[in-house]
Design an enzyme around this catalytic site. Structure first.
Site, PDB file in Angstrom:
ATOM      1  N   HIS A  15     -14.503   7.365   4.126  1.00 51.96           N
ATOM      2  CA  HIS A  15     -13.052   7.206   3.993  1.00 51.96           C
ATOM      3  C   HIS A  15     -12.511   6.243   5.058  1.00 51.96           C
ATOM      4  CE1 HIS A  15      -8.923   8.837   3.071  1.00 51.96           C
ATOM      5  NE2 HIS A  15      -8.711   8.334   4.278  1.00 51.96           N
ATOM      6  N   GLU A  16     -12.821   6.547   6.309  1.00 54.36           N
ATOM      7  CA  GLU A  16     -12.299   5.703   7.396  1.00 54.36           C
ATOM      8  C   GLU A  16     -12.883   4.303   7.322  1.00 54.36           C
ATOM      9  OE1 GLU A  16      -9.743   6.633   8.788  1.00 54.36           O
ATOM     10  OE2 GLU A  16      -9.889   8.758   8.253  1.00 54.36           O
ATOM     11  N   HIS A  58     -10.787   2.274   4.945  1.00 59.27           N
ATOM     12  CA  HIS A  58      -9.631   1.689   5.650  1.00 59.27           C
ATOM     13  C   HIS A  58     -10.107   0.502   6.495  1.00 59.27           C
ATOM     14  CE1 HIS A  58      -6.607   4.625   4.618  1.00 59.27           C
ATOM     15  NE2 HIS A  58      -7.216   5.639   5.205  1.00 59.27           N
ATOM     16  N   HIS A 111     -10.474  -2.599   4.525  1.00 56.82           N
ATOM     17  CA  HIS A 111      -9.146  -3.138   4.218  1.00 56.82           C
ATOM     18  C   HIS A 111      -8.677  -4.030   5.381  1.00 56.82           C
ATOM     19  CE1 HIS A 111      -5.046  -1.868   2.196  1.00 56.82           C
ATOM     20  NE2 HIS A 111      -5.356  -3.118   1.951  1.00 56.82           N
TER      21      HIS A 111
END
Ligand SMILES: [Zn+2]
Length: 673
Positions: free
Chosen positions: A464-465, A468, A471
């Protein structure tokens, strides 16, 4: 020695920075930035996009660098001294940004450009920057008369006090209740660790026996494991009645005051309701769109949720003769049913998830999808020896990003997991300046005899991290304010949540999930169980999320001045989402800190919204192959690299070819039959 924070630097010069450098540097840089802004304000030529909007965007570059270093350290490697400095400089930074937004001469110039925006030949990104800058002022009252501005300031002051009081009351009520147990058989079902913690709490309170509280680490395991139904009921009702009791910590009036003031504020600024005001800057755009989104999910997920509820009720009846399943039975029987169905615990999975293997796994995924290479570079200065520093390059060997990975807990690091940056990506002075991205987590540290083994939950957290992180790393925009994760917040979880999907795929797990001792690849049977248990009670979970989203929208979507009974209003707002019998003693709103104290008002729906996006987007990968290069490149070019330069719905459609559809989520969650 010169202050290293006042020299220009590329990677942050941690080894040269001393705590005493921060406050003077930040004060100096605030003054410098004010000077840069003054130059814009005092310029005598007519305002243009370049000399006003772009110039303003580019002010404070060094201030941004230094404050990100400082606040990142305050989260990941803090101490008393840093916390004291934070107390000193935070108000200065707030005052600085408030002054900027209240600077009338500056707003006048921005407005001149904004009003003439059609006359300029602006790119889509420039239009976005102009819009964002203008709204930053106008949403803060810059267009109002002085009289109305004064009203707005009063509302804002009242609201911040009320939010504070709301939070204090919830905290006071959480702390006011304890459940003292003296008979050991009342602890039946509880794991030893939970009992020990409760005995410890009792000792701290100079009591014999065991004490349970409404804090999550005490409350959650009791509701999950305690066999004594009466005590579960007692604790559950106490939890649900927080700030709803008839005492000085009651939040009913505060809830009404907050929603009414928010409504007044929105109307003053020219919006129909607080939700209209908030959603203007979100992908969802309007309360109508949010409500129809929530209702569509409700209609589609309710039958599955009802089925799960009936199954659980029948299970409780069979096991313990329970006739009517109540709220205080839910996690207890759900846990038992889950054990019976899957018999899957963390200890069985952990040997397959050695931290180094998982890191290599996520790097391999990034390589297969986006052609990224990760190479350790120990020449990069770090703030703690546990931090690993990587140079990230593309297939041509060009630098894409610097990546910091800080994965283990220590004193001075706050809990949880997050992505942050030390340097934004932007195109400035003719160069594409690449970003410095960081992932911070709290995974168990390896010992001399045992490596760091992750739970499956921690594996998905890491992915998940890292999503990010991608991104941020793959950002490719002109302006830093629109770069990377600077997107509307119901869109920001798409890159992170979509990456979690790879963790459930056999093709991915085979790349990295090997037993740390035997090297054996994770057995297919375990992979299937992981997938199936992940959707356990998804229907009921969905109802719960929808009920909170609907309650939030009901409070904020229209004029609340007619509401007088908080509990009754709430019960009506929950409507069809309710599965359990109603309890008149409890109230959600009086302790709904997310929306009344924190920043989630009119935003609770975004949890589900983001899930719809990630499931629908991942479905495209599933159709074409989860490592399909064409789809991955499209995702990079339309979503990951674009930041907030284009309306998020447009970005999404450019990737997916259509608007998001909730069916993929319902299918993944096993709710569509
Ligand atoms: Zn996230």
């Amino acid at each position: 020695m010169a202050n290293p924070l006042l020299q220009s630097f590329d990677t942050a010069p941690f080894s040269k920075i001393k705590n005493e450098h921060f406050a003077p540097a930040i004060k100096q840089l605030i003054a410098d930035t004010k000077e840069e802004v003054n130059v814009i304000v005092e310029r005598t030529e007519a305002p243009t996009f370049a000399n006003t909007v772009e110039a303003l965007e580019n002010t404070g570059q060094q201030l941004d660098r230094v404050t990100s270093v400082f606040f990142n350290l305050n989260s990941a490697e803090t101490n008393d001294e840093i916390q004291k400095i934070a107390q000193e400089i935070s108000p200065l930074l707030t005052a600085f940004s408030n002054d900027l937004l209240l600077n009338e001469a500056l707003f006048k110039k921005v407005k001149t450009v904004y009003d003439a925006r059609e006359d300029y030949n602006l790119t889509a990104e420039q239009k976005m920057l102009l819009d964002k800058q203008y709204k930053g002022f106008s949403r803060n009252g810059a267009n109002l008369s002085d009289e109305k501005k004064a009203v707005l300031r009063t509302i804002d002051a009242d609201l911040s006090k009320l939010k504070l009081t709301f939070g204090e009351n919830v905290l006071a009520e959480t702390n006011a209740f304890t459940m003292h147990i003296t008979e050991e058989n009342d602890l039946a079902g509880l794991p030893d660790g939970v009992k020990e913690a409760a005995a410890q709490t009792a000792t701290e309170k100079e009591l014999k026996g065991w004490v349970f509280t409404l804090d999550y680490p005490s409350y959650i395991p009791f509701m999950k494991y305690a066999e004594n139904r009466e005590l579960r009921k007692k604790l559950s009702l106490a939890f649900g009645a927080r700030a709803f009791n008839k005492n000085e910590s009651n939040n009913e009036q505060n809830v009404l005051d907050i929603v009414n003031l928010r409504h007044k504020r929105a109307v003053l600024l020219g919006y129909e309701s607080h939700a209209h005001f908030v959603l203007e800057e979100r992908m969802a755009e309007t309360p109508q769109k949010v409500m129809s989104f929530l209702n569509e999910l409700l209609v589609k997920a309710k039958p599955a949720a009802q089925k799960e509820f009936d199954e659980l009720e029948a299970f409780a009846k069979k096991l313990d003769g329970i006739d009517r399943l109540e709220k205080w039975d839910s996690s207890f029987y759900a846990e038992k049913l889950k054990q019976q169905k899957f018999n899957l615990d963390d200890e069985k999975l952990k040997p397959y998830f050695k931290l180094e293997n998982v890191i290599n796994g996520v790097f391999t995924v990034a390589n297969k999808l986006f052609g990224l290479e990760f190479e350790i570079d120990n020449s990069i200065d770090k703030y703690h020896e546990d931090v690993k520093t990587y140079r990230v390059t593309d297939a041509e060997g060009t630098l894409v990003s610097i990546f910091y990975a800080d994965f283990h807990p220590r004193a001075g690091k706050r809990g949880g997991a997050w992505m942050t940056s030390f340097k934004p990506q932007q195109k400035i002075n003719g160069i594409n300046d690449r970003p410095h991205i960081s992932n911070v987590c709290n995974f168990t540290k390896p010992t001399a005899s045992k490596p760091s083994l992750l739970t499956f939950n921690e594996v998905t957290t890491l992915f998940h991290e890292f999503g990010h992180g991608l991104h941020g790393m793959l950002a490719n925009t002109t302006y830093k304010g629109l770069s990377g994760t600077n997107v509307s917040w119901d869109f920001v979880e798409l890159p992170s949540q979509i990456l979690e999907n790879w963790c459930y795929e056999k093709e991915t797990l085979e790349l990295f999930a090997t037993h740390y001792e035997t090297g054996e690849v994770i057995p297919m049977e375990l992979v299937t169980k992981i997938k199936e248990s992940a959707t356990f009670h998804e229907g009921m979970q969905t109802m719960r999320q929808l009920s909170f989203g609907m309650l939030d929208m009901s409070w904020h979507g229209s004029d609340p001045s007619h509401i007088s009974d908080v509990k009754q209003f709430e019960t009506e707002a929950f409507g069809d989402t309710a599965l359990y019998p109603e309890t008149p003693e409890t109230c959600m709103s009086t302790a709904f800190s997310h929306i009344f104290q924190g920043g989630y008002s009119s935003g609770y729906y975004s949890y589900k919204w983001a899930e719809v996006l990630d499931a629908d987007a991942f479905d495209y990968f599933k159709q074409e192959g989860i490592f399909n290069k064409t789809v991955a490149t499209k995702f990079k070019e339309t979503v990951l690299s674009q930041g907030g330069t284009v309306d998020p719905m447009e970005l999404y459609k450019a990737f997916r070819g259509k608007e998001p559809n909730p069916d993929a989520l319902l299918k993944r969650a096993g709710l569509l039959n």
